[in-house]
Write an enzyme that holds these catalytic residues in place. Structure first.
Site, PDB file in Angstrom:
ATOM      1  N   GLU A 136       0.837  -1.197   0.000  1.00 19.50           N
ATOM      2  CA  GLU A 136       0.000   0.000   0.000  1.00 19.50           C
ATOM      3  C   GLU A 136       0.870   1.245   0.000  1.00 19.50           C
ATOM      4  O   GLU A 136       1.972   1.263   0.562  1.00 19.50           O
ATOM      5  CB  GLU A 136      -0.925   0.006   1.221  1.00 19.50           C
ATOM      6  CG  GLU A 136      -2.004  -1.053   1.135  1.00 19.50           C
ATOM      7  CD  GLU A 136      -2.968  -1.043   2.316  1.00 19.50           C
ATOM      8  OE1 GLU A 136      -4.080  -1.585   2.141  1.00 19.50           O
ATOM      9  OE2 GLU A 136      -2.632  -0.505   3.391  1.00 19.50           O
ATOM     10  N   CYS A 149       3.386   8.760   0.665  1.00 21.39           N
ATOM     11  CA  CYS A 149       4.036   7.848   1.600  1.00 21.39           C
ATOM     12  C   CYS A 149       4.228   6.514   0.896  1.00 21.39           C
ATOM     13  O   CYS A 149       3.249   5.849   0.542  1.00 21.39           O
ATOM     14  CB  CYS A 149       3.181   7.692   2.853  1.00 21.39           C
ATOM     15  SG  CYS A 149       3.844   6.548   4.083  1.00 21.39           S
ATOM     16  N   CYS A 156       7.202  -6.034   6.911  1.00 20.23           N
ATOM     17  CA  CYS A 156       8.192  -5.208   7.607  1.00 20.23           C
ATOM     18  C   CYS A 156       9.198  -6.090   8.322  1.00 20.23           C
ATOM     19  O   CYS A 156       8.841  -7.119   8.903  1.00 20.23           O
ATOM     20  CB  CYS A 156       7.507  -4.281   8.607  1.00 20.23           C
ATOM     21  SG  CYS A 156       8.660  -3.094   9.365  1.00 20.23           S
ATOM     22  N   CYS A 160       7.993  -3.463  15.945  1.00 23.67           N
ATOM     23  CA  CYS A 160       7.604  -2.404  16.882  1.00 23.67           C
ATOM     24  C   CYS A 160       6.224  -2.718  17.455  1.00 23.67           C
ATOM     25  O   CYS A 160       5.269  -2.976  16.716  1.00 23.67           O
ATOM     26  CB  CYS A 160       7.609  -1.056  16.185  1.00 23.67           C
ATOM     27  SG  CYS A 160       9.230  -0.611  15.499  1.00 23.67           S
ATOM     28  N   CYS A 163       2.952  -0.712  16.399  1.00 27.05           N
ATOM     29  CA  CYS A 163       2.708  -0.536  14.959  1.00 27.05           C
ATOM     30  C   CYS A 163       2.052  -1.781  14.387  1.00 27.05           C
ATOM     31  O   CYS A 163       2.615  -2.882  14.462  1.00 27.05           O
ATOM     32  CB  CYS A 163       4.033  -0.264  14.250  1.00 27.05           C
ATOM     33  SG  CYS A 163       3.884  -0.090  12.465  1.00 27.05           S
ATOM     34  N   CYS A 392      -0.581   6.535  10.169  1.00 31.92           N
ATOM     35  CA  CYS A 392       0.728   6.023  10.557  1.00 31.92           C
ATOM     36  C   CYS A 392       0.591   4.706  11.315  1.00 31.92           C
ATOM     37  O   CYS A 392      -0.155   4.612  12.275  1.00 31.92           O
ATOM     38  CB  CYS A 392       1.399   7.062  11.455  1.00 31.92           C
ATOM     39  SG  CYS A 392       3.126   7.257  11.154  1.00 31.92           S
TER      40      CYS A 392
END
Length: 425
Positions: A136, A149, A156, A160, A163, A392
């Site tokens: 995305e 962005c 990933c 974290c 997130c 975010c």
């Protein structure tokens, strides 16, 4: 203050989340027998592609410039559009290559104007089930800028805890072309190529995409070769023509790669900090156990080109009762002393299953005031695209849930094809 190895004995008695994940696959550049798209290629790769179809070495500089202009300035979708390229070469190009972009699987538009695209890349192997990886990217319009962005990985590397993107598996790194093509798709969708933009007083209005942030899916510094090359393509002034000062690469703190990013990409740097103590950052950003705060900030002080005109952005997500006290704000100011910096305070964007809550607005304002009074710009980032999970830390999360359901259907013999055909809305 705790260090990255401050409590080894205690950690042996409790589960410790992993620091990072390894890619599941190494993708091929393309499947055998499938035409390669020229969209997203660097100048060097485009030259090599032309050499492969028999363009003479002495002609490549001119031919690369011609094709480059049509791809990155005019947004050409068909080789027939390239009016200053000879008929023979156009036929050769069309026979060997395409100008395909990633497939736009879905587009969602937020109430605030934010747009999120789910993009499907060209398939690169059996691991893709011949469908292509999905990522995305998000476009965020503003009064004086338009920020895209972009993602640098499928999934990933990092874990974290606050997130949602970090809860997903890491499938693979994106190639340079796959990173650059996100900008090409955005300009397609927005009508943002030369000749497409509406005229104003006899001339064209400014670009709609003016800024790039590597803050989508993935840790950019774990795919640094591709990121450096992508920044070069995006900032080429004879093509996509973005200023390197308007390209920001965000990292959670891959310390050994920070200097190289500055030297070779000359991009603006953003640091996902989120805590002022190693023990807390170990929990929020487990990479901190590998590269603790002191090492990270030393790398920031030595970042090539850092100055008051090229400040480092420190991102700090506001978590209720976790990192939002007055003491945390004062400690943050002390930590950043001597570093040309601004601090982006990010209200936490909730997601299902998270153990964190967003700090109260009054608390965020007071935190910001302490930082501002110490001489640092401390804007509170307005949450954008929350209603479409484009904010975010939220990227790809909804898509992952849908893919998991599709896999379950396939395993149960229900036929996932029908599910995918219904879209991801």
């Amino acid at each position: 203050m705790a260090t990255a190895s401050f409590d080894t004995a205690r950690r042996e008695t409790r589960a410790v989340p992993p620091i990072e994940k390894a890619p599941e696959v190494t993708a091929l550049s393309r499947l055998p027998g499938r035409k390669r798209s020229l969209v997203g290629l660097s100048r060097a790769d485009l030259k090599q592609a032309l050499l492969e179809i028999g363009v003479a070495e002495r002609e490549t500089r001119m031919r690369v410039s011609q094709v480059w202009h049509w791809i990155y300035v005019r947004g050409a979708r068909d080789f027939a559009e390239m009016t200053n390229v000879g008929k023979g070469l156009k036929a050769q190009l069309a026979d060997a290559f395409t100008l395909d972009r990633p497939e736009v699987v879905s587009e969602q538009v937020s109430r605030d104007g934010t747009r999120k695209w789910l993009l499907r890349m060209a398939p690169t192997g059996a691991h893709d089930h011949n469908r292509g990886a999905e990522i995305e990217c998000v476009y965020i319009p503003g009064d004086d800028r338009g920020t895209l962005c972009v993602s640098s990985q499928v999934g990933c590397t990092l874990t974290c805890s606050f997130c949602h993107t970090g809860t997903q598996r890491l499938v693979r790194n994106l190639s340079t072309a796959e990173i650059v093509s996100q900008l090409v798709v955005a300009r397609d969708a927005l009508g943002d190529f030369a000749g497409q933009m509406p005229s104003k007083d006899g001339g064209e209005v400014g670009r709609l995409v003016t800024n790039i942030v590597f803050m989508g899916m993935g840790e950019p510094l774990y795919n640094l070769d591709a990121v450096i090359d992508a920044v070069a393509v995006m900032s080429d002034q004879e093509g996509l023509a973005l200023s390197r000062r308007r390209i920001t690469v965000s990292t959670s703190g891959v310390v050994p790669q920070i200097e190289r990013l500055g030297l070779e990409a000359n991009a603006m740097l953003a640091i996902s900090l989120h805590a002022v103590r190693d023990d807390l950052r170990d929990e929020l950003v487990p990479l901190n156990r590998k590269y603790p705060i002191a090492q990270l900030l030393e790398a920031c002080r030595n970042y090539p080109g850092v100055s008051n005109a090229r400040r480092i952005t420190f991102e700090y997500v506001m978590l209720k009762g976790v990192n939002d006290s007055d003491a945390d704000a004062r400690a943050l100011v002390r930590l950043l002393k001597g570093i040309p910096a601004k601090i982006n305070l990010i209200p936490f964007n909730p997601w299902p299953g998270s153990k964190y809550e967003c700090s109260d607005w009054e608390r965020i304002d007071h935190f910001s005031e302490i930082v501002f009074n110490a001489g640092y710009a401390s804007p509170v980032r307005t949450p954008r695209g929350r209603d479409i999970l484009a904010a975010c830390g939220q990227l790809k999360s909804e898509t992952e849930k849908l893919r998991a359901r599709a896999r379950m259907m396939l395993e149960e013999g229900l036929g996932a094809e029908g599910f995918y055909a219904g879209g991801d809305d």
